[in-house]
Structures are given as C-alpha cells and as structure tokens.
Design an enzyme around this catalytic site. Sequence first.
Site, short mmCIF file in Angstrom:
data_model
loop_
_atom_site.label_atom_id
_atom_site.label_comp_id
_atom_site.label_asym_id
_atom_site.label_seq_id
_atom_site.Cartn_x
_atom_site.Cartn_y
_atom_site.Cartn_z
N GLY A 1 -1.64 -1.31 10.50
CA GLY A 1 -2.40 -1.26 9.25
C GLY A 1 -3.87 -1.59 9.44
O GLY A 1 -4.74 -0.94 8.85
N SER A 2 -4.15 -2.58 10.24
CA SER A 2 -5.56 -2.99 10.42
C SER A 2 -6.38 -1.85 11.02
O SER A 2 -7.48 -1.54 10.54
CB SER A 2 -5.65 -4.22 11.32
OG SER A 2 -4.95 -5.30 10.76
N ASN B 1 -0.90 -7.65 -1.10
CA ASN B 1 0.02 -8.35 -0.20
C ASN B 1 0.33 -9.77 -0.63
O ASN B 1 1.32 -10.34 -0.23
CB ASN B 1 -0.52 -8.34 1.24
CG ASN B 1 -1.97 -8.76 1.31
OD1 ASN B 1 -2.82 -8.17 0.66
ND2 ASN B 1 -2.25 -9.78 2.09
N GLN C 1 1.62 -2.41 1.92
CA GLN C 1 2.70 -3.11 1.22
C GLN C 1 3.51 -2.17 0.34
O GLN C 1 4.57 -2.56 -0.16
CB GLN C 1 2.12 -4.24 0.35
CG GLN C 1 1.53 -5.38 1.14
CD GLN C 1 2.58 -6.24 1.85
OE1 GLN C 1 3.74 -6.28 1.48
NE2 GLN C 1 2.16 -6.93 2.90
N SER D 1 1.79 0.61 7.84
CA SER D 1 2.15 -0.17 9.03
C SER D 1 3.65 -0.32 9.13
O SER D 1 4.31 -0.69 8.15
CB SER D 1 1.48 -1.54 8.94
OG SER D 1 1.88 -2.33 10.04
N THR E 1 -2.46 7.09 25.23
CA THR E 1 -1.10 7.62 25.33
C THR E 1 -0.25 7.06 24.19
O THR E 1 -0.27 5.86 23.92
CB THR E 1 -0.49 7.25 26.70
OG1 THR E 1 -1.35 7.77 27.71
CG2 THR E 1 0.90 7.83 26.86
N CYS F 1 -2.87 -14.33 7.17
CA CYS F 1 -4.13 -14.31 7.91
C CYS F 1 -5.02 -15.50 7.53
O CYS F 1 -5.89 -15.88 8.27
CB CYS F 1 -4.89 -13.02 7.64
SG CYS F 1 -3.81 -11.60 7.61
C1 LIG Z 1 -0.08 -6.48 6.93
C2 LIG Z 1 -1.15 -5.79 6.21
C3 LIG Z 1 -2.20 -5.16 6.89
C4 LIG Z 1 -2.33 -5.23 8.38
O1 LIG Z 1 -1.33 -4.47 9.04
P1 LIG Z 1 -1.08 -4.73 10.59
O2 LIG Z 1 -0.13 -3.65 10.97
O3 LIG Z 1 -0.47 -6.09 10.69
O4 LIG Z 1 -2.39 -4.62 11.27
C5 LIG Z 1 -3.15 -4.50 6.16
N1 LIG Z 1 -3.10 -4.45 4.82
C6 LIG Z 1 -2.10 -5.03 4.12
C7 LIG Z 1 -2.08 -4.92 2.64
C8 LIG Z 1 -1.10 -5.73 4.78
O5 LIG Z 1 -0.15 -6.32 4.09
#
Ligand SMILES: *Cc1c(COP(=O)(O)O)cnc(C)c1O
Length: 397
Positions: free
Chosen positions: A72-73, A153, A181, A201, A239, A326
């Site tokens: 996600g990040s 989240n 989410q 994610s 890859t 976080c």
């Molecule tokens: C967990 C989360 C992320 C980050 O995802 P990762 O795969 O852990 O980098 C970004 N946005 C939201 C809303 C999240 O809950």
Amino acid sequence: MEKIIYADNAATTAMSDAAIEAMGGYFKKIYGNPSSLHTVGQIAKEHLDAARAKVAQCLNCEPNEIYFTSGGSESDNQCIRSAALQGAKKGKKHIISTAFEHHAVLHTLKKLEKEGFEVTYLDVHGNGLITAEEVKAAIRPDTALVTVMYANNEIGTIQPVREIGKVCREAGVPFHTDAVQAVGHIPVDVRADNIDMLSLSAHKFHGPKGVGALYCRRSLPLVTFIEGGAQERGKRAGTENLAGIAGMAAALVEACANLNKNAAHLTALRDKLIKGLLKIPHSRLNGDPKNRLPGNVNMCFEGIEGESLLLLLDQKGICASSGSACTSGSLDPSHVLLALGLPHEVAHGSLRLSLSETNTEEEADYIIAEVPKVVEYLRSISPVWEELEKGIRKHLI
Ligand SMILES: *Cc1c(COP(=O)(O)O)cnc(C)c1O
C-alpha cells in the site's frame, strides 16, 4: 483466557489457507523469471498474467490497468507522485486531500509541499466524513490531483468515493483513492466508483505482506517510480514477487467471493461491541456509526491513556490498537482523531478493535466483559480522572 483474541486486523491479517496454498507452488516448481524467454520463464509469465487478470476482475478493470507493487505504501507514493509530476508539466501544482489520510499519503504530500506543490487538506466532519461538494468547492484550475482514502484505517469511515470521483471526472482532475482498508472488505468497483488511481495491499485482506497493487486508468499516464528492467510495462522495475502476487490474487478472489457473508458477520459483531462498550460511562464512538467498515470499532474513554489500556488488554489476551500502528510508540494522539475535532485529552484514550471473519461472538462477549474492568482500574489510578470526579476538570465526553 489462554487463547489470544486478535482484534487488530486493520494493522495486518493472518493469511488465508487459499493464499498459502496458492503460494506453495512458486518456490520450487514455478520459479522462473517471467521476463525469461524460455519455457520455465514463460510458465511463470502465464501465472503472472493469470494473477493480474484475477485482481483486475475483482476491481472491475482491465488487466493492463493493474501494476504490482510492494504494498500500500508504495502504491500511494507512486500514484500521488505520478499525478503530481504530470500536473506540474502543465503548470498545475495544487493537490486536494484530507487531514486524516494514512501517513503513506500524508508524508508524500508533505514532501511534495517542500518541492513547491500546494496541498489543500479538507477538514473532516465530526463523524469522520467529507462530502463531494467540499471536494468540488476546493478544485481550482491548477488542481493536479484529488486523493481521498476510501475507508479510514483508524475509525473505519467510508467516504462517498463514487460522488467524489464524479466531481473530479467532471472537472477533469485525476482522482486517487487509498483503498487499502476497503478492497476485500466492501464492494470496490473502479469503473462505477469513477476512480482513476487506486492503492491496495495484500496483507490487509489475508494475503501475504510486502505485496500490493495499484490501479491506474488506461488513459492516464503513470510515471515510473522504480527504474530498472521493463517489468510492469516499464512502470515498476524489479523481478516480480510471483509467489506474493499469486497469494494476493487468491486472497482477493476469496475475499470478494465472501464479501457479503463476511460483512454480515462482522457488522453484527461490530455493533454488539459498540453497544456493549458504550455502556462504559464517559465513552464515545469515533466515526459514523453506520457508514463505517463492517469490522471497525473505535472508541475513546475519558481519563485514561490508550497505551496503558492496550498493554493491560494484551495481558488479558486481547490484541487491539489505539489507532494507527504507525503512530504507536509515539506519545502524540492520533492525527485522525484530532482531525475529527477531538481534544487532545480525549484523543489519548482511544481503542481500536478491528475484526476479521474468524472473530467470534464469544470473543466479543469476553472483550465487552474485560474492557470496562480495565478502564475502571486505569481511572482509579488516573490523576486526570480524579480531577474530573472532583469537578476540577470538566468532562468532555
Ligand atoms: C496499511 C495501510 C497502508 C500501507 O500498506 P502497506 O502494504 O503496509 O505498505 C496504506 N494505507 C492504509 C489506509 C493502510 O491501512
């Protein structure tokens, strides 16, 4: 209770059997590099394509609109930077977002501000929602991007994404949503929802950690974020994590197939928990009671510290969170709760329970029985609570 109750699924989830099973084949059997021209590589390529098709189908887009990432990040970073750079080429350096985005979005925006972009952070209403009209009013001729998360989240509120997307489409402004989410938990349809870019994610819907995807509408240019080989149509080198991608696709297919069934179970558990925990005096539910993720409960209890609450609940076998994983470890209250307009003292005493399909009614009963005891104990040793009781301080909830 010896069993551990895991109620922190917004931080991460256990992998589903379907995801684990799907991944198994990729370590010794299908180990090829999808870029290799020989048979072993081409078999891997076929599996990569199949996984992409599955993810695309779940989101209702074309396979070539899906780009695999590390999570996600990374997806948030790439989508936002890409749209910002495309905008800047046309002299557009204004971005619209909200004050309660995930840090992957907020920190990317902060960095862009240092690089000369201007960001409008829309105020979130007390119920944790914004409106499409507010987005519309903030759009300017130089707006390069609107980025608003699908579901929060921490407090689980679900934004009117379809309406926001419509407003952006009409104004010709690209619309990105952090749907980490939402995907796998509530219906997400990038076409119907008027979404141009989306982040997801795998580990938030029972897939493996370290893998995710972004959706970018075909007509929208995507800027390369990681330079190197020609993987992901030249937009994201490296890859491919084929095992992770296959695990993600399997987890997503399963989550989407069971969406309604899971949501019904989770909503019942959620509402039971909310009802039970609101019986604690001077407590409040954060975020809209109905317009929220099926598995999200977020409460504040006056006069206590969320961190202490978590540690004591952990001793009772309940794994929860005070909000965003976080920010835990820092003493600042959640930026999301502050964005709702909660005073610092109240925001400090927060508890997030995020449920998954495997959580049971008995677990909810246990949580409802234990949380009030811990809150009462913490209040009994809290100087703030003493002042509230004596009337030296005024109750805020
Ligand atoms: C967990 C989360 C992320 C980050 O995802 P990762 O795969 O852990 O980098 C970004 N946005 C939201 C809303 C999240 O809950």
